[in-house]
Design a protein around this motif. Structure first.
Motif, PDB file in Angstrom:
ATOM      1  N   LEU A 303     -10.653  -4.626  -1.353  1.00  0.00           N
ATOM      2  CA  LEU A 303      -9.673  -4.856  -2.417  1.00  0.00           C
ATOM      3  C   LEU A 303      -8.423  -3.999  -2.246  1.00  0.00           C
ATOM      4  CD1 LEU A 303     -12.140  -5.041  -5.457  1.00  0.00           C
ATOM      5  CD2 LEU A 303     -11.047  -6.941  -4.244  1.00  0.00           C
ATOM      6  N   GLY A 304      -8.356  -3.252  -1.138  1.00  0.00           N
ATOM      7  CA  GLY A 304      -7.173  -2.474  -0.843  1.00  0.00           C
ATOM      8  C   GLY A 304      -7.013  -1.226  -1.675  1.00  0.00           C
ATOM      9  N   LEU A 305      -8.118  -0.669  -2.183  1.00  0.00           N
ATOM     10  CA  LEU A 305      -8.045   0.502  -3.059  1.00  0.00           C
ATOM     11  C   LEU A 305      -8.113   1.810  -2.297  1.00  0.00           C
ATOM     12  CD1 LEU A 305     -10.439  -0.745  -5.893  1.00  0.00           C
ATOM     13  CD2 LEU A 305      -7.943  -0.884  -5.814  1.00  0.00           C
ATOM     14  N   VAL A 306      -8.671   1.791  -1.079  1.00  0.00           N
ATOM     15  CA  VAL A 306      -8.787   3.013  -0.281  1.00  0.00           C
ATOM     16  C   VAL A 306      -8.453   2.694   1.166  1.00  0.00           C
ATOM     17  CG1 VAL A 306     -10.535   4.096  -1.775  1.00  0.00           C
ATOM     18  CG2 VAL A 306     -11.253   2.622   0.130  1.00  0.00           C
ATOM     19  N   SER A 307      -8.201   3.744   1.936  1.00  0.00           N
ATOM     20  CA  SER A 307      -7.870   3.584   3.353  1.00  0.00           C
ATOM     21  C   SER A 307      -9.130   3.488   4.200  1.00  0.00           C
ATOM     22  CB  SER A 307      -7.029   4.781   3.824  1.00  0.00           C
ATOM     23  OG  SER A 307      -7.828   5.963   3.780  1.00  0.00           O
ATOM     24  N   ASP A 308      -8.950   3.121   5.454  1.00  0.00           N
ATOM     25  CA  ASP A 308     -10.077   3.088   6.392  1.00  0.00           C
ATOM     26  C   ASP A 308     -10.678   4.482   6.558  1.00  0.00           C
ATOM     27  OD1 ASP A 308      -9.817   0.391   6.819  1.00  0.00           O
ATOM     28  OD2 ASP A 308      -8.616   0.597   8.639  1.00  0.00           O
ATOM     29  N   ALA A 309      -9.817   5.507   6.593  1.00  0.00           N
ATOM     30  CA  ALA A 309     -10.313   6.871   6.782  1.00  0.00           C
ATOM     31  C   ALA A 309     -11.185   7.298   5.607  1.00  0.00           C
ATOM     32  CB  ALA A 309      -9.133   7.837   6.944  1.00  0.00           C
ATOM     33  N   THR A 310     -10.759   6.977   4.401  1.00  0.00           N
ATOM     34  CA  THR A 310     -11.553   7.315   3.215  1.00  0.00           C
ATOM     35  C   THR A 310     -12.883   6.570   3.232  1.00  0.00           C
ATOM     36  OG1 THR A 310      -9.552   7.706   1.918  1.00  0.00           O
ATOM     37  CG2 THR A 310     -11.579   7.305   0.689  1.00  0.00           C
TER      38      THR A 310
END
Length: 388
Positions: A303-310
């Motif tokens: 849903l685009g709420l966090v980055s790949d790193a997170t």
């Protein structure tokens, strides 16, 4: 009493002579039995003392095994002699209509085994449906063994999941008792036990190529109700979205997207997700929605709420927490609504209303009694007396 006439399914005759079976030998039954046993033609040939080429000829129907070889075939393949008789409905599935959850890690022999198993599940359902009316198939696009994706539902996975929820009258919020709900809409679901090696090493499977759509959920990877539910929703997505199986990763991603939206609709789950990725709060949501914390973390990213790193850091923390309460797997047996019951309850109704017995059903299908029990989800759990 011995007879040279073939056994008629459903009668009281429980044996047939090798000559009677030879007269009515059905070559596709040999192939089905071999696939179910997980044996090669060479292994069958060694068991009965012929060449692999001869077994191939038996399977194509260009020749038949001599009558004296038929009991050996039955012994090697662990089926009754009557199994090879013609005259019974045969559940046969084109491999292009079969969706395997982990196709690349599934060998051809394993796929053949599961296709044979699925065909037998349909044969069992057909025998029961002669006596009991099963739920009507209510799956948009399905018409008696054919799936036409896009009929009444979008081909976009997210929109298709929303459309099916509306079609089935699901209210906003979690889908409770998912497997039971799928069955109420006429889709057969089976979950072979660990003891049933027929479906070993196949993660999950679905096909719309039979007169009833079928989902097979196997427990080999992890006995985890959240994974079990996601697999069921994933396979449901294949039935809705894909008429044929290409085996590519795109279809698998589409089925995953369908499952995520079906189980955790964006408009319902988004307001509940904490602004900061909080694993403890996600564990509470996991219990309410019947999806894993891992799946909810992925939903954040989707849903685009966090980055790949997170997302990667969250997965690392989850691996460290997997033995902690709320983060480890919960056995499926603790959730009755997630275990299939349609075939077993159909048998129990037929048993009450028509005096059908397991033994009579086994004779009709030309299977061994334990195999019938296994597919009905009614294994014989009595302790075994061992004399010493």
């Amino acid at each position: 009493m011995r007879t040279d006439q073939p056994t008629i399914p459903g009668t009281d005759v429980s044996t047939a002579t090798p000559k009677a079976v030879w007269d009515a030998f059905h070559a596709p039954r040999l192939t089905q039995a071999r696939h179910l046993a997980g044996l090669t033609k060479k292994e069958v040939a060694q068991g009965i003392g012929v060449s692999p080429a001869a077994v191939g000829q038996y399977e194509t129907g260009s020749s038949k095994p001599r009558p004296e070889l038929i009991p050996l075939l039955a012994e090697v393949l662990d089926v009754p002699v009557e199994f090879f008789l013609a005259g019974r409905p045969l559940g046969k599935i084109d491999s292009s209509l079969a969706h395997f959850r982990a196709l690349r890690s599934t060998s051809g022999a394993q796929r053949d085994k599961v296709l044979g198993f699925a065909g037998q599940v349909w044969e069992l359902a057909y025998a029961l449906e002669r006596r009991v009316r099963l739920p009507v198939v209510d799956l948009p696009g399905f018409a008696g063994g054919e799936v036409h994706p896009g009929e009444d539902l979008s081909l976009d996975p997210t929109e298709a999941a929303r459309g099916l929820r509306r079609h089935w009258g699901l209210e906003a919020g979690p889908v409770r008792h998912l497997v039971r709900r799928i069955e109420t809409h006429g889709i057969i679901v089976v979950a072979p036990s660990e003891a049933d090696r027929t479906a070993a090493k196949v993660d999950a499977f679905a096909t719309g190529g039979l007169p009833r759509p079928l989902i097979v959920l196997t427990p080999n990877r992890a006995d985890d109700v959240c994974r079990h539910r996601f697999s069921a929703a994933h396979e449901l997505g294949h039935l809705v979205l894909h008429a044929t199986s290409t085996g590519d990763s795109q279809q698998e991603r589409e089925a995953d997207t369908f499952a995520a939206e079906f189980l955790t609709p964006r408009d319902d789950i988004l307001p509940l997700l904490p602004r900061r990725l909080d694993l403890a709060r996600l564990a509470a949501l996991s219990r309410t929605w019947g999806v894993s914390v891992h799946s909810l973390v992925y939903r954040y990213r989707e849903l685009g709420l966090v980055s790949d790193a997170t997302t990667s850091r969250a997965y690392q923390r989850l691996r460290a927490l997997r033995d902690q309460p709320g983060f480890g797997p919960e056995p499926v047996r603790g959730f009755p609504g997630e275990q299939p019951v349609m075939l077993r309850q159909a048998f129990e109704l037929a048993e009450r209303e028509t005096d059908l017995t397991i033994r009579a059903l086994a004779r009709e299908l030309a299977w061994k009694v334990p195999h019938v029990r296994e597919l009905l989800g009614m294994p014989d759990n009595r302790p075994v007396l061992r004399l010493v």
